[in-house]
Motif scaffolding. Structure first.
Motif, PDB file in Angstrom:
ATOM      1  N   ARG A   8       0.881   9.191  -8.416  1.00  0.00           N
ATOM      2  CA  ARG A   8       0.658   7.850  -8.312  1.00  0.00           C
ATOM      3  C   ARG A   8       1.255   7.410  -9.781  1.00  0.00           C
ATOM      4  O   ARG A   8       0.643   7.915 -10.587  1.00  0.00           O
ATOM      5  N   THR A  60       4.300 -10.285  -2.739  1.00  0.00           N
ATOM      6  CA  THR A  60       5.640  -9.990  -2.273  1.00  0.00           C
ATOM      7  C   THR A  60       6.262 -11.181  -3.233  1.00  0.00           C
ATOM      8  O   THR A  60       6.203 -12.215  -3.514  1.00  0.00           O
ATOM      9  N   LYS A  73      10.192   8.488  -1.719  1.00  0.00           N
ATOM     10  CA  LYS A  73      10.281   6.941  -1.784  1.00  0.00           C
ATOM     11  C   LYS A  73      10.781   6.374  -3.100  1.00  0.00           C
ATOM     12  O   LYS A  73      10.718   7.020  -4.432  1.00  0.00           O
ATOM     13  N   LYS A  84       7.773  -5.675  -2.857  1.00  0.00           N
ATOM     14  CA  LYS A  84       6.191  -5.563  -2.738  1.00  0.00           C
ATOM     15  C   LYS A  84       5.698  -4.993  -3.970  1.00  0.00           C
ATOM     16  O   LYS A  84       6.160  -3.952  -4.229  1.00  0.00           O
ATOM     17  N   VAL A 101       3.488  -2.867  -5.919  1.00  0.00           N
ATOM     18  CA  VAL A 101       2.785  -1.487  -5.491  1.00  0.00           C
ATOM     19  C   VAL A 101       1.646  -1.324  -6.385  1.00  0.00           C
ATOM     20  O   VAL A 101       0.498  -0.800  -6.349  1.00  0.00           O
ATOM     21  N   ALA A 102       1.908  -1.424  -7.898  1.00  0.00           N
ATOM     22  CA  ALA A 102       0.869  -1.365  -8.913  1.00  0.00           C
ATOM     23  C   ALA A 102       1.280  -2.176 -10.038  1.00  0.00           C
ATOM     24  O   ALA A 102       2.482  -2.597 -10.096  1.00  0.00           O
ATOM     25  N   GLU A 109      -1.290  -6.083  -6.805  1.00  0.00           N
ATOM     26  CA  GLU A 109      -1.039  -5.292  -5.616  1.00  0.00           C
ATOM     27  C   GLU A 109      -0.673  -6.051  -4.513  1.00  0.00           C
ATOM     28  O   GLU A 109      -1.772  -6.742  -4.287  1.00  0.00           O
ATOM     29  N   GLY A 110       0.175  -5.844  -3.612  1.00  0.00           N
ATOM     30  CA  GLY A 110       0.320  -6.309  -2.495  1.00  0.00           C
ATOM     31  C   GLY A 110       1.037  -7.678  -2.414  1.00  0.00           C
ATOM     32  O   GLY A 110       1.511  -8.130  -1.286  1.00  0.00           O
ATOM     33  N   GLU A 154       8.325  -2.193  -4.815  1.00  0.00           N
ATOM     34  CA  GLU A 154       8.885  -1.321  -3.644  1.00  0.00           C
ATOM     35  C   GLU A 154       9.787  -2.242  -3.046  1.00  0.00           C
ATOM     36  O   GLU A 154       9.468  -3.378  -2.368  1.00  0.00           O
ATOM     37  N   TYR A 172      11.399   3.263  -5.952  1.00  0.00           N
ATOM     38  CA  TYR A 172      10.523   2.268  -6.456  1.00  0.00           C
ATOM     39  C   TYR A 172      11.555   1.510  -7.746  1.00  0.00           C
ATOM     40  O   TYR A 172      12.373   2.142  -8.098  1.00  0.00           O
TER      41      TYR A 172
END
Length: 97
Positions: free
Chosen positions: A4, A65, A81, A40, A42-43, A62-63, A15, A83
């Motif tokens: 992470r 858009t 993934k 989105k 992520v952190a 976080e979260g 992301e 990022y």
């Protein structure tokens, strides 16, 4: 266990959202109609410091858009993934439904 990444200072880990290239009925969509550079969150980092040493918090959480610029950001791969890291001020805004 997946790694992470916690961004430093005023950086935001994104992301990217890849829009579908065809509809649920199987109709292919032209590339320009699906192009909205968004992602989105992520952190987020803790924020940057001003001249007096006060922390200026990151404008996103976080979260969220967000709308991203066409260019910029640093690509980061964690596990399988992909990022992108952006500075807070490079993100153009938050998208809401």
């Amino acid at each position: 266990m997946a790694k992470r990444l916690i961004p430093s200072l005023n950086r935001v880990l994104i992301e990217k959202i890849v829009p579908p290239s065809k509809t649920t009925a199987g109709i292919l969509l032209p590339e320009q109609s699906t192009k909205l550079n968004s992602g989105k969150v992520v952190a987020v980092g803790p924020g940057a410091s001003d001249k007096e040493g006060n922390t200026i918090p990151v404008a996103f959480k976080e979260g969220d858009t967000v709308l991203l610029p066409d260019y910029g950001g640093t690509q980061v791969k964690l596990g399988e993934k992909e990022y992108h890291l952006y500075r807070d001020e490079d993100i153009m805004g938050t998208l809401h439904d």
